[in-house]
Design a protein around this motif. Structure first.
Motif, short mmCIF file in Angstrom:
data_model
loop_
_atom_site.label_atom_id
_atom_site.label_comp_id
_atom_site.label_asym_id
_atom_site.label_seq_id
_atom_site.Cartn_x
_atom_site.Cartn_y
_atom_site.Cartn_z
N GLU A 318 0.82 -1.19 0.00
CA GLU A 318 0.00 0.00 0.00
C GLU A 318 0.87 1.25 0.00
O GLU A 318 0.59 2.24 -0.70
N ARG A 319 1.95 1.24 0.79
CA ARG A 319 2.84 2.39 0.82
C ARG A 319 3.49 2.60 -0.55
O ARG A 319 3.64 3.73 -1.02
N ARG A 321 2.24 1.68 -3.44
CA ARG A 321 1.22 2.18 -4.37
C ARG A 321 1.03 3.69 -4.20
O ARG A 321 0.97 4.43 -5.19
N ARG A 322 0.94 4.13 -2.94
CA ARG A 322 0.74 5.57 -2.68
C ARG A 322 1.93 6.38 -3.19
O ARG A 322 1.76 7.46 -3.73
N TYR A 323 3.12 5.82 -3.01
CA TYR A 323 4.31 6.56 -3.44
C TYR A 323 4.36 6.69 -4.96
O TYR A 323 4.72 7.73 -5.51
N VAL A 324 3.99 5.62 -5.65
CA VAL A 324 3.97 5.67 -7.12
C VAL A 324 2.94 6.70 -7.58
O VAL A 324 3.17 7.44 -8.55
N GLU A 325 1.80 6.79 -6.90
CA GLU A 325 0.81 7.81 -7.23
C GLU A 325 1.39 9.20 -7.04
O GLU A 325 1.15 10.10 -7.85
N GLU A 326 2.18 9.39 -5.97
CA GLU A 326 2.82 10.68 -5.75
C GLU A 326 3.80 11.00 -6.86
O GLU A 326 3.90 12.14 -7.33
N GLU A 328 3.58 9.88 -9.91
CA GLU A 328 2.77 10.21 -11.09
C GLU A 328 2.26 11.64 -11.02
O GLU A 328 2.33 12.39 -11.99
N ASN A 329 1.76 12.02 -9.84
CA ASN A 329 1.25 13.38 -9.67
C ASN A 329 2.36 14.41 -9.82
O ASN A 329 2.17 15.47 -10.43
N LYS A 331 5.02 14.04 -11.64
CA LYS A 331 5.37 14.07 -13.05
C LYS A 331 4.39 14.93 -13.82
O LYS A 331 4.80 15.74 -14.69
N ARG A 332 3.09 14.82 -13.50
CA ARG A 332 2.09 15.63 -14.19
C ARG A 332 2.33 17.11 -13.91
O ARG A 332 2.20 17.95 -14.78
#
Length: 335
Positions: A318-319, A321-326, A328-329, A331-332
């Motif tokens: 879970e950690r 996954r959250r870090y990869v989302e960060e 991605e965000n 990068k955007r």
């Protein structure tokens, strides 16, 4: 009754036991076999003295079994001739931690393995600018009765001089026979004779890392039932980085050394004593915790244990996954 001051490492524990109810013979055997500062040869002499004084047939049988096995092991460990079906591997530890970068050597004779351990410890101590006394060695004994399989039979724990301290059997039974274990046994009679809130520390020894903590008793030394009551240690928890409190709680039972020691069950409690001298600045919170325990041991320990439980914190996936989302965000936003 044996002289407990000879077989118990910390003087306060030996004195407390000496002034209490006499230990039965099996407990005295355990004192001898568990002693971390006595050699295997000294322990055999202690068992022989017990044998001379004992009358109970059942206890005599146990003592004779230990002595027969001990004499056999003593003879085997002194061999220098190569044995076709036996292998011995060396390993060294520093304050309970395996020296991962040390060379692990294989021998066909135990004598050569013990000599190698002595040399490895001296060499490593010199490299690390440490004292040889801070190390201990282990000689693993294997039997290769087939060409495809090795069977681990014994772990022989040595001090820095190559003196055997413990002969730890890997099998409680072999070929229908009970195999005596020359190490820590029941050990329930060992207590730290200090009140709750006492600051304690591990005496210098090769088996465990340095540690300071606060003692908590279910019953105090001056209260009825102390000899059967549990004891806990509150200590800085370096192992569990996710701990909310940063304070570990461990019961000082027979298995405490699994947490703090190497791969073996060793006499952890024998090295605990009253803390001597002052505390370094980063550990002064232990003094404050000590005062809190003296005032309300039950409430403090319950609160620490409650606050130490995980509170729905995310697992590693879970950690991640959250870090990869960060990422991605981020990068955007960069785009």
């Amino acid at each position: 009754m044996i002289d407990l001051s000879k077989w118990i490492y910390v003087e306060d524990i030996a004195n407390w036991l000496s002034h209490g109810p006499p230990l039965d013979v099996r407990e005295q055997m355990d004192c001898i076999l568990s002693a971390p500062h006595r050699t295997f040869g000294e322990k055999l002499k202690g068992l022989r003295k017990l044998l001379e004084e004992e009358k109970d047939p059942g206890v005599l049988k146990d003592l004779e079994s230990y002595l027969d096995t001990g004499e056999y092991l003593k003879q085997q460990l002194g061999r220098t001739k190569h044995m076709v079906h036996e292998l011995y591997e060396t390993d060294i530890f520093y304050h309970g931690h395996r020296e991962e970068f040390g060379r692990r050597r294989i021998f066909r004779a135990p004598g050569a393995g013990i000599e190698c351990l002595k040399g490895q410890i001296l060499e490593r101590a010199e490299q690390c600018q440490a004292e040889p006394e801070e190390y201990f060695g282990v000689l693993y004994g294997f039997c290769d009765r087939t060409t495809k399989e090795l069977e681990h039979r014994w772990s022989f724990v040595t001090d820095f001089r190559g003196e055997i301290l413990y002969c730890l059997s890997e099998h409680q039974e072999y070929g229908g026979w009970t195999v005596p274990n020359f190490g820590i046994g029941d050990y329930h009679y060992i207590k730290l004779p200090y009140g709750s809130g006492t600051l304690v520390e591990l005496a210098e020894n090769p088996f465990f890392p340095s540690l300071k903590g606060v003692l908590v008793n279910e019953a105090e030394p001056w209260e009825k039932g102390f000899d059967r009551a549990d004891q806990w240690l509150l200590y800085p928890d370096y192992l569990h980085g996710g701990s909310y409190t940063g304070i570990g709680v461990i019961t000082l039972d027979d298995y405490a050394s699994i947490t703090f020691g190497a791969d073996f069950l060793l006499p952890f409690r024998q090295f605990l004593r009253k803390c001597e001298g002052g505390l370094p600045k980063e550990a002064r919170w232990l003094s404050r915790l000590s005062r809190l325990v003296e005032e309300d041991k039950g409430g403090v320990v319950s609160r620490i244990m409650k606050d130490s439980r995980p509170k729905g914190s995310p697992g590693p996936y879970e950690r991640a996954r959250r870090y990869v989302e960060e990422l991605e965000n981020g990068k955007r936003r960069d785009l």
